[in-house]
Design a protein around this motif. Structure first.
Motif, short mmCIF file in Angstrom:
data_model
loop_
_atom_site.label_atom_id
_atom_site.label_comp_id
_atom_site.label_asym_id
_atom_site.label_seq_id
_atom_site.Cartn_x
_atom_site.Cartn_y
_atom_site.Cartn_z
N ALA A 45 -50.14 5.16 -12.11
CA ALA A 45 -48.73 4.49 -12.47
C ALA A 45 -47.79 5.32 -13.10
O ALA A 45 -47.87 5.70 -13.99
CB ALA A 45 -48.84 2.94 -12.85
N VAL A 46 -46.57 5.64 -12.27
CA VAL A 46 -45.46 6.34 -13.04
C VAL A 46 -44.20 5.66 -12.62
O VAL A 46 -43.98 4.88 -11.59
CB VAL A 46 -45.48 7.77 -12.43
CG1 VAL A 46 -46.49 8.60 -12.78
CG2 VAL A 46 -45.21 7.79 -11.04
N LEU A 47 -43.20 5.91 -13.67
CA LEU A 47 -42.05 5.21 -13.44
C LEU A 47 -41.01 6.20 -13.39
O LEU A 47 -40.93 7.13 -13.75
CB LEU A 47 -41.74 4.81 -15.05
CG LEU A 47 -40.47 3.81 -15.09
CD1 LEU A 47 -40.56 2.29 -14.07
CD2 LEU A 47 -40.35 3.19 -16.47
N SER A 48 -40.05 5.75 -12.02
CA SER A 48 -39.24 6.58 -11.68
C SER A 48 -37.84 5.80 -11.91
O SER A 48 -37.62 4.61 -12.11
CB SER A 48 -39.32 7.25 -10.29
OG SER A 48 -39.40 6.07 -9.47
N ALA A 49 -36.75 6.57 -11.41
CA ALA A 49 -35.33 5.91 -11.62
C ALA A 49 -35.50 4.87 -10.39
O ALA A 49 -34.81 3.53 -10.73
CB ALA A 49 -34.46 6.93 -11.12
N ALA A 50 -36.24 4.78 -9.27
CA ALA A 50 -36.12 3.76 -8.24
C ALA A 50 -37.26 2.63 -8.52
O ALA A 50 -37.35 1.64 -7.96
CB ALA A 50 -36.52 4.45 -6.92
N GLY A 51 -38.01 2.75 -9.68
CA GLY A 51 -39.11 1.85 -9.79
C GLY A 51 -40.70 2.59 -10.02
O GLY A 51 -40.72 3.52 -10.24
N THR A 52 -41.56 1.65 -10.01
CA THR A 52 -43.09 2.07 -10.33
C THR A 52 -43.44 2.45 -9.18
O THR A 52 -43.19 2.08 -8.06
CB THR A 52 -43.62 0.90 -10.85
OG1 THR A 52 -43.29 0.27 -11.90
CG2 THR A 52 -45.14 1.23 -11.16
N ARG A 53 -44.18 3.87 -9.23
CA ARG A 53 -44.63 4.37 -8.02
C ARG A 53 -46.05 4.55 -8.40
O ARG A 53 -46.54 4.46 -9.42
CB ARG A 53 -43.97 5.75 -7.66
CG ARG A 53 -42.49 5.71 -7.46
CD ARG A 53 -42.47 5.43 -6.18
NE ARG A 53 -42.57 6.46 -5.25
CZ ARG A 53 -42.69 6.58 -3.91
NH1 ARG A 53 -42.40 5.45 -3.47
NH2 ARG A 53 -42.96 7.70 -3.40
N PHE A 54 -47.27 4.51 -7.41
CA PHE A 54 -48.45 4.98 -7.50
C PHE A 54 -48.88 6.16 -7.04
O PHE A 54 -48.60 6.44 -5.83
CB PHE A 54 -49.40 3.65 -6.83
CG PHE A 54 -48.93 2.40 -7.66
CD1 PHE A 54 -49.51 2.24 -8.95
CD2 PHE A 54 -48.01 1.67 -7.32
CE1 PHE A 54 -49.29 0.99 -9.66
CE2 PHE A 54 -47.67 0.50 -8.13
CZ PHE A 54 -48.24 0.01 -8.99
N GLN A 55 -49.36 7.15 -7.84
CA GLN A 55 -49.85 8.47 -7.21
C GLN A 55 -51.19 8.39 -6.93
O GLN A 55 -52.12 7.89 -7.82
CB GLN A 55 -49.53 9.49 -8.36
CG GLN A 55 -48.39 10.00 -8.51
CD GLN A 55 -48.18 10.77 -9.79
OE1 GLN A 55 -49.35 11.13 -10.72
NE2 GLN A 55 -47.04 11.70 -10.23
N ALA A 56 -51.66 8.83 -5.80
CA ALA A 56 -53.00 9.02 -5.46
C ALA A 56 -53.45 10.45 -5.85
O ALA A 56 -52.97 11.66 -5.51
CB ALA A 56 -53.35 8.89 -4.09
N ARG A 57 -54.52 10.40 -6.73
CA ARG A 57 -55.21 11.85 -7.15
C ARG A 57 -56.42 12.05 -6.73
O ARG A 57 -57.32 10.86 -6.89
CB ARG A 57 -54.74 11.92 -8.51
CG ARG A 57 -53.43 11.72 -8.93
CD ARG A 57 -53.18 11.59 -10.31
NE ARG A 57 -54.16 11.78 -11.37
CZ ARG A 57 -53.91 12.61 -12.32
NH1 ARG A 57 -52.80 13.23 -12.88
NH2 ARG A 57 -54.94 12.73 -13.07
#
Length: 85
Positions: A45-57
């Motif tokens: 989970a990462v926080l961006s200006a647009a909201g919480t995003r979820f990175q698949a790694r």
């Protein structure tokens, strides 16, 4: 620019599948484990200006580390990406 979330209150819950489960490995990273026990990758989970995003790694043995394969608005979408790669 992404900022790592430093709190577990953003812990994702998979809604669309019972085939995988998440195991917390840090406050903002979860291991995606298939029903047969295989590790599919990680969701972070990462926080961006647009909201919480979820990175698949996905783990890349050639570099002995993870590579990002996509960034999504839901943990379900991130999990789908790992399932079908």
């Amino acid at each position: 620019m992404s900022i790592t979330i430093s709190t577990a209150r953003f812990a994702p819950h998979l809604k669309t599948t019972a085939r995988e489960r998440l195991l917390a490995v840090s406050e903002n990273t979860w291991r995606v484990i298939a029903a047969d026990g295989r590790v599919l990758g990680q969701i972070r989970a990462v926080l961006s200006a647009a909201g919480t995003r979820f990175q698949a790694r996905r783990f890349d043995a050639a570099v002995s580390g993870f590579r990002e394969v996509g960034e999504f608005w839901s943990p379900d979408e991130a999990c789908d990406c790992l399932r079908w790669m």
